[in-house]
Design a protein around this motif. Structure first.
Motif, mmCIF file in Angstrom:
data_model
loop_
_atom_site.group_PDB
_atom_site.id
_atom_site.type_symbol
_atom_site.label_atom_id
_atom_site.label_comp_id
_atom_site.label_asym_id
_atom_site.label_seq_id
_atom_site.Cartn_x
_atom_site.Cartn_y
_atom_site.Cartn_z
ATOM 1 N N TYR A 3 9.776 9.360 1.839
ATOM 2 C CA TYR A 3 11.045 10.040 2.107
ATOM 3 C C TYR A 3 11.095 11.401 1.412
ATOM 4 N N VAL A 6 8.836 13.788 3.389
ATOM 5 C CA VAL A 6 9.221 14.035 4.782
ATOM 6 C C VAL A 6 10.569 14.755 4.888
ATOM 7 N N TRP A 10 11.843 17.587 7.665
ATOM 8 C CA TRP A 10 12.868 17.240 8.651
ATOM 9 C C TRP A 10 14.073 18.173 8.519
ATOM 10 N N GLU A 11 14.529 18.393 7.293
ATOM 11 C CA GLU A 11 15.714 19.237 7.079
ATOM 12 C C GLU A 11 15.484 20.668 7.540
ATOM 13 N N ARG A 14 15.694 20.501 11.349
ATOM 14 C CA ARG A 14 17.004 20.062 11.837
ATOM 15 C C ARG A 14 18.102 21.063 11.495
ATOM 16 N N GLU A 49 17.946 10.398 18.165
ATOM 17 C CA GLU A 49 17.946 10.208 16.710
ATOM 18 C C GLU A 49 18.480 8.824 16.349
ATOM 19 N N ASN A 84 22.202 12.817 12.783
ATOM 20 C CA ASN A 84 21.276 13.285 11.760
ATOM 21 C C ASN A 84 21.510 12.548 10.447
ATOM 22 N N VAL A 88 18.733 10.289 8.565
ATOM 23 C CA VAL A 88 18.320 10.579 7.185
ATOM 24 C C VAL A 88 18.560 9.362 6.293
ATOM 25 N N MET A 91 15.839 6.870 6.939
ATOM 26 C CA MET A 91 14.584 7.248 6.280
ATOM 27 C C MET A 91 14.645 6.936 4.789
ATOM 28 N N VAL A 116 8.722 10.142 12.893
ATOM 29 C CA VAL A 116 9.372 11.374 12.430
ATOM 30 C C VAL A 116 8.691 12.578 13.061
ATOM 31 N N MET A 120 10.497 15.279 15.448
ATOM 32 C CA MET A 120 10.464 16.721 15.183
ATOM 33 C C MET A 120 10.030 17.474 16.439
ATOM 34 N N THR A 123 12.886 17.373 19.051
ATOM 35 C CA THR A 123 13.976 18.301 18.740
ATOM 36 C C THR A 123 13.560 19.741 19.032
#
Length: 140
Positions: A3, A6, A10-11, A14, A49, A84, A88, A91, A116, A120, A123
């Protein structure tokens, strides 16, 4: 990979998607190109998601409103923020040793880490489609 590794990746992706989405004019939601509309792509992104959180991270999908042709940009941005946050949280709850474990899903076998990566890509693909629809689309 876990986590803490990753999450920044991801952030970054996103947050850029959220910034782009939040800046969309309300009138662009009705733009279409072929069978795709911006409104539908935004809703679909949130929907996926939620699905991935359930399929690959075991976090039950909450009830959320069905898509309508009158969803405002604000409603869609709120739905995307909720999906989202749900993803999160899913995760974060996954134990580190489970990130590479294969999971059978309706789309085949993938580990949460691979999921994930797929999300990604998903998205980013839809962000590109939104841009293409803004440049070349027409109103429904």
């Amino acid at each position: 990979m876990s986590y803490s590794t990753v999450l920044p990746l991801w952030e970054a992706l996103r947050q850029r998607f959220t910034h782009t989405t939040s800046a969309l004019p309300e009138s662009d939601l009705n733009l279409t190109l072929g069978k795709s509309s911006i409104r539908a792509l935004l809703y679909h992104t949130a929907e996926v998601e939620y699905m991935f959180a359930e399929w690959f991270f075991g976090k039950t999908k909450p009830e959320y409103p069905a898509q309508t042709s009158s969803d405002s940009i604000q409603q869609l941005v709120e739905l995307l923020a909720a999906s989202n946050a749900h993803f999160v949280a899913a995760m974060k709850e996954l134990p580190e040793e489970d990130w590479r474990a294969p999971i059978e899903s309706p789309m085949g076998v993938s580990s949460p880490l691979e999921a994930v990566g797929r999300l990604m890509y998903h998205t980013g693909m839809h962000a590109g489609q939104i841009s293409l629809i803004q440049q070349n689309g027409s109103c429904e």
